[in-house]
Design a protein around this motif. Sequence first.
Motif, mmCIF file in Angstrom:
data_model
loop_
_atom_site.group_PDB
_atom_site.id
_atom_site.type_symbol
_atom_site.label_atom_id
_atom_site.label_comp_id
_atom_site.label_asym_id
_atom_site.label_seq_id
_atom_site.Cartn_x
_atom_site.Cartn_y
_atom_site.Cartn_z
ATOM 1 N N LEU A 279 0.872 -1.814 0.141
ATOM 2 C CA LEU A 279 -0.076 0.200 0.248
ATOM 3 C C LEU A 279 0.894 1.172 -0.161
ATOM 4 N N ASN A 280 2.050 1.317 0.908
ATOM 5 C CA ASN A 280 2.863 2.376 1.046
ATOM 6 C C ASN A 280 3.545 2.511 -0.352
ATOM 7 N N GLY A 281 3.931 1.422 -1.157
ATOM 8 C CA GLY A 281 4.558 1.907 -2.473
ATOM 9 C C GLY A 281 3.629 2.017 -3.310
ATOM 10 N N ILE A 282 2.488 1.545 -3.714
ATOM 11 C CA ILE A 282 1.183 2.939 -4.472
ATOM 12 C C ILE A 282 0.547 4.231 -4.060
ATOM 13 N N VAL A 283 1.318 4.596 -2.765
ATOM 14 C CA VAL A 283 0.579 6.062 -2.785
ATOM 15 C C VAL A 283 2.350 6.436 -3.292
ATOM 16 N N LEU A 284 2.725 5.918 -2.905
ATOM 17 C CA LEU A 284 4.307 6.940 -3.183
ATOM 18 C C LEU A 284 4.267 7.176 -4.561
ATOM 19 N N ILE A 285 3.838 5.524 -5.233
ATOM 20 C CA ILE A 285 4.455 5.177 -6.897
ATOM 21 C C ILE A 285 3.204 6.533 -7.292
ATOM 22 N N GLU A 286 2.526 6.343 -7.238
ATOM 23 C CA GLU A 286 1.226 6.997 -7.447
ATOM 24 C C GLU A 286 1.256 8.265 -7.362
ATOM 25 N N HIS A 287 2.022 9.031 -6.607
ATOM 26 C CA HIS A 287 1.902 10.378 -6.441
ATOM 27 C C HIS A 287 2.512 11.159 -7.388
ATOM 28 N N PHE A 288 4.318 10.222 -8.134
ATOM 29 C CA PHE A 288 5.560 10.658 -8.008
ATOM 30 C C PHE A 288 4.980 10.636 -10.066
ATOM 31 N N LYS A 289 3.952 9.572 -10.586
ATOM 32 C CA LYS A 289 3.157 9.643 -11.873
ATOM 33 C C LYS A 289 2.379 11.324 -11.416
ATOM 34 N N ALA B 94 14.812 16.226 -7.798
ATOM 35 C CA ALA B 94 13.465 17.560 -6.930
ATOM 36 C C ALA B 94 12.386 16.813 -7.335
ATOM 37 N N LEU B 95 12.191 16.469 -8.509
ATOM 38 C CA LEU B 95 10.541 15.144 -7.870
ATOM 39 C C LEU B 95 10.500 14.256 -6.834
ATOM 40 N N ILE B 96 11.288 13.134 -7.030
ATOM 41 C CA ILE B 96 10.995 12.562 -6.043
ATOM 42 C C ILE B 96 11.358 13.393 -4.456
ATOM 43 N N LYS B 97 12.022 14.062 -4.361
ATOM 44 C CA LYS B 97 11.985 14.930 -2.646
ATOM 45 C C LYS B 97 11.086 15.568 -2.835
ATOM 46 N N GLN B 98 9.944 16.084 -3.604
ATOM 47 C CA GLN B 98 8.598 16.979 -2.970
ATOM 48 C C GLN B 98 7.911 15.993 -2.746
ATOM 49 N N GLY B 99 7.987 14.685 -3.967
ATOM 50 C CA GLY B 99 6.613 13.559 -3.842
ATOM 51 C C GLY B 99 6.962 12.912 -2.662
ATOM 52 N N THR B 100 8.046 12.555 -1.690
ATOM 53 C CA THR B 100 8.466 12.255 -0.488
ATOM 54 C C THR B 100 8.118 12.649 0.551
ATOM 55 N N LYS B 101 8.487 13.997 -0.086
ATOM 56 C CA LYS B 101 7.973 14.922 1.287
ATOM 57 C C LYS B 101 6.368 14.871 1.215
ATOM 58 N N ARG C 128 3.670 13.254 0.666
ATOM 59 C CA ARG C 128 2.977 11.039 0.883
ATOM 60 C C ARG C 128 4.095 10.723 1.899
ATOM 61 N N LEU C 129 5.069 11.709 3.156
ATOM 62 C CA LEU C 129 5.379 11.197 4.519
ATOM 63 C C LEU C 129 4.467 10.811 5.169
ATOM 64 N N ARG C 130 3.372 11.607 5.405
ATOM 65 C CA ARG C 130 2.752 11.892 6.652
ATOM 66 C C ARG C 130 1.585 9.971 6.056
ATOM 67 N N ALA C 131 0.702 10.396 4.807
ATOM 68 C CA ALA C 131 -0.174 8.779 5.100
ATOM 69 C C ALA C 131 0.894 7.711 4.839
ATOM 70 N N VAL C 132 2.353 7.730 4.090
ATOM 71 C CA VAL C 132 2.233 6.539 4.327
ATOM 72 C C VAL C 132 2.645 5.959 5.734
ATOM 73 N N LEU C 133 3.677 6.993 6.799
ATOM 74 C CA LEU C 133 3.501 7.342 8.677
ATOM 75 C C LEU C 133 1.929 6.502 9.210
ATOM 76 N N LEU C 134 1.243 7.303 8.089
ATOM 77 C CA LEU C 134 -0.794 7.173 9.203
ATOM 78 C C LEU C 134 -0.884 5.450 8.482
ATOM 79 N N THR C 135 -0.349 4.817 7.402
ATOM 80 C CA THR C 135 -1.107 3.946 7.546
ATOM 81 C C THR C 135 -0.598 2.155 7.484
ATOM 82 N N ALA C 136 1.150 2.942 8.113
ATOM 83 C CA ALA C 136 1.761 1.640 9.054
ATOM 84 C C ALA C 136 1.574 1.638 10.266
ATOM 85 N N SER C 137 1.520 3.077 10.401
ATOM 86 C CA SER C 137 1.405 3.627 12.167
ATOM 87 C C SER C 137 -0.340 2.447 12.319
ATOM 88 N N ALA C 138 -1.330 2.349 11.595
ATOM 89 C CA ALA C 138 -2.931 2.264 12.403
ATOM 90 C C ALA C 138 -2.761 0.628 11.636
#
Length: 611
Positions: free
Chosen positions: A112-122, A134-141, A143-153
Amino acid sequence: MRNRDLQSVVDDVQKLINNNIHLPVGYSITYGGQFENLQSAKARLMVAVPISLILIFVLLYFAFKSVKEALIIYSAIPLAAVGGVLLLWLRDLPFSISAGVGFIALFGIAVLNGIVLIEHFKELKNHGFESMEALIKQGTKDRLRAVLLTASAAALGFLPMAISTNAGAEVQRPLATVVIGGLVTATLLTLVVLPVLYALFNRPYNSKRIRGRVSSKKTLGLVLLLASFSVFGQQRSGAKLKDLIPMAIENNAGLEAGRLQVKQSDALIGTAFSFDKTHVYYEFDENNLAENNTPLRVFGIQQDFKFPMVYFSERDVNQARYGMVSSSYNIQKKGIARQVTAAYYAYQIARKKESVYKRLDSLYTNFAKVAARRFELGETNYLEKITAASKQKQISLKYSEAQKEVLLVYNSLIKIIQVDEPISIAVESSLKAVLNTLDINGSAEIAYYKNKVALSEAERRFENHKLLPDISLNYFQGTNPGLGASLSGYQFGLKIPIFFNGQAARIKAAGFAEEAAVSESKAFEIQLNEKHNALKIRLSQLQEALNYYENEGDKLSEEILKTAHGSFRNGEIDFYQYIQSLESAYEIKLSYLDKLNTYNQTIITINYLTL
């Protein structure tokens, strides 16, 4: 035997029995109970885990329509497995069936985290970032909260099971431990490994040939000129037509608007089943008296519905409208592909013309020098010298024009593709376009008109169904302080269109619109077929001309050049005959390129046939 897993205990028992007990022939020892269940569960797990892994990959492929992106996201699975195994080892827990089930659950959550990240990169690829970094830095920044929220929940949800000590905890702990440990490593490594893999697999084709950016103080023309000349020196390298068409479709802003319109039309299909607002009311009417002469207080709810067929008819209208918008979008895509193809082959012809003029320019430059030297030595007259210099100047100007033409066509191609950086364009060995098998009835334009007819039919049926009665449902309940019981009732009503002259006119107009759409569709199909037939005749004429150039003209041109060079050196022909021979030979080559360009554009017009 305390604090040990069942498998290791049975293994030790089997070892002791095998070493110390020798059974008579015909006797054997089997292990039943929980161990038998364990063996059966392990056998099922050996089937379930591969199936789950295959299904995850298949679903990722269908979601992204790309094996490359599916594999990038799939890398989250081994990253998650590392954490699951590590935490099992740290807690000194054995690998059990419940742990195996935990791995299956973990693999599903990890991607799920990979899907969230790759979709945003696209999504960010269309936002004009200067570099992949620059694209990867912006995309990771982002989606950081969404990735952490998915895993922590998910991890926090399994935490009570991981620390449980109640009955059945021996089953819960390994499952929860695997999920929590896997999510920790998968989350941390996903934020590092996945962006790196995405950058590696999404390098632009021209990254090896175009390094850095030219200063903003330089003009765009200079940038394109330098880039094009660096490209011209590389034979059969760079982006081909099959690379440029998807790039243009992805980058084109007009197509992006068309994509959004298709999504909007798709979303509007469900609006057909929208109902009127529910009427909730309270009524106090002194004319409405109970037996004790006290007014009733009435609470009620009322809902109006259209006749069911009306909702389905409106849905058909929305679906037909969606089909028409989709066809319109496909026509736009087809138009972009046609523009790219036409510019691509025009670029190839312009490059070839430039090489011909380059050869001529070199030949006339050397000839002008020889003529000047011969004049100095008194071997020729002044007229020959100035004539040679004049011809050399004319060819030099044509060569310069050919270079500018290449740059103009290149700029036109870049404008269609809509990229910020110059692109290296491949130089094709074959300059002829390929004629595709054309199915006129399957073209995007025919589909558009068919959908237009379908929309008119659906609108006519919708207008007809509006004559059906509407339905009204009402339920109410009355109360009176003096009565011991509440009074309730309901009402069912039909709204019948008695005065339907206006609606009848709309139905009639919808019928005319349907007939007009059918006639328009037939007329378009006839015109398209006529144009296709005319283009095929034109193509046949051009093919005959090309056959002459390819079978005879090119050989004749080379023979003229060879004979003229030899005859002039041997003194068999004079200067003016030599120049005339050169011009005749190269005129054949240039005429062939002009005819080939017309042939290619005709092929492209047929392949992307439209009016």
